[in-house]
Design an enzyme around this catalytic site. Structure first.
Site, short mmCIF file in Angstrom:
data_model
loop_
_atom_site.label_atom_id
_atom_site.label_comp_id
_atom_site.label_asym_id
_atom_site.label_seq_id
_atom_site.Cartn_x
_atom_site.Cartn_y
_atom_site.Cartn_z
N HIS A 159 1.06 -1.13 0.33
CA HIS A 159 0.26 -0.08 -0.52
C HIS A 159 0.65 1.17 0.14
O HIS A 159 1.81 1.71 0.70
CB HIS A 159 -0.95 0.40 1.10
CG HIS A 159 -2.01 -1.34 1.60
ND1 HIS A 159 -3.45 -0.60 0.63
CD2 HIS A 159 -2.04 -2.27 1.87
CE1 HIS A 159 -3.90 -1.90 0.72
NE2 HIS A 159 -3.10 -2.83 1.39
N PHE A 198 -0.28 2.46 8.38
CA PHE A 198 -1.77 1.92 9.07
C PHE A 198 -2.51 1.84 7.97
O PHE A 198 -2.21 2.44 6.56
CB PHE A 198 -2.79 3.72 9.61
CG PHE A 198 -4.03 4.11 9.99
CD1 PHE A 198 -4.07 2.56 11.09
CD2 PHE A 198 -4.27 4.61 9.23
CE1 PHE A 198 -5.93 3.14 10.96
CE2 PHE A 198 -6.31 4.62 9.17
CZ PHE A 198 -6.78 3.55 10.27
N ALA A 226 -10.30 2.55 3.28
CA ALA A 226 -11.28 3.99 2.91
C ALA A 226 -12.32 3.61 2.33
O ALA A 226 -12.61 5.14 2.56
CB ALA A 226 -9.81 4.56 2.49
#
Length: 169
Positions: A69, A122, A126
């Site tokens: 990510h 984190f 989303a």
């Protein structure tokens, strides 16, 4: 990621299928497992298999997926990510600015603190969440133990992978 049919996915050469699964989740072990599990009888079986393989992976496999990510740790990248939510929120919630400067600063600081504490970025699904919602989730998870956060992040990654599989198929 371009869309494919289930028949196309099942018929792909092994290397192509593996690369395709890596676009959904960057865990090599997960992609290998999905590739080996073909052919799938139906799309529901793809999702069930994805969840089953994911549940059986190691923490190292999860961390590998998390590392795929993009890191959103600076205010400028957060400002760009949430620029569109500002206008949306203004139209839906009178006077509420969901991507105000304070929220973006706190997200940047929180993301950095999270990575320093847990050793990975984190991870949260989303989709449909505003900057304020993301900040609230981040702040709620920061006090957790690392073992709990690995589980939380793994579950969020599972949701992200499902969304990507749905887009693929």
């Amino acid at each position: 990621m371009s869309q494919v049919t289930l028949d196309q996915l099942n018929a792909m050469p092994e290397q192509t299928a593996h690369a395709t699964f890596l676009t959904c989740c960057s865990s090599e072990a997960w992609a290998r497992g999905m590739t080996a599990a073909r052919p799938f009888a139906d799309v529901a079986t793809v999702y069930e298999t994805a969840d089953s393989i994911w549940a059986g992976l190691s923490e190292q496999d999860y961390l590998e997926a998390f590392s795929g990510h993009p890191k959103i740790g600076d205010v400028n990248s957060l400002r760009a990510k949430y620029a569109h939510t500002k206008a949306l929120a203004a139209g839906e919630q009178s006077g509420v600015n969901s991507a105000d400067e304070d929220t973006l600063q706190r997200l940047a600081t929180g993301n950095q603190a999270y990575e320093e504490k847990f050793g990975f970025i984190f991870i949260v699904c989303a989709t449909g969440k505003s900057a304020a919602e993301m900040l609230s989730l981040l702040e709620a998870r920061l006090p957790n133990a690392r073992s709990e956060e690995v589980k939380n992040a793994a579950e969020e990654q599972r949701k992200i992978t499902r969304i990507r599989l749905e887009k693929l198929l």
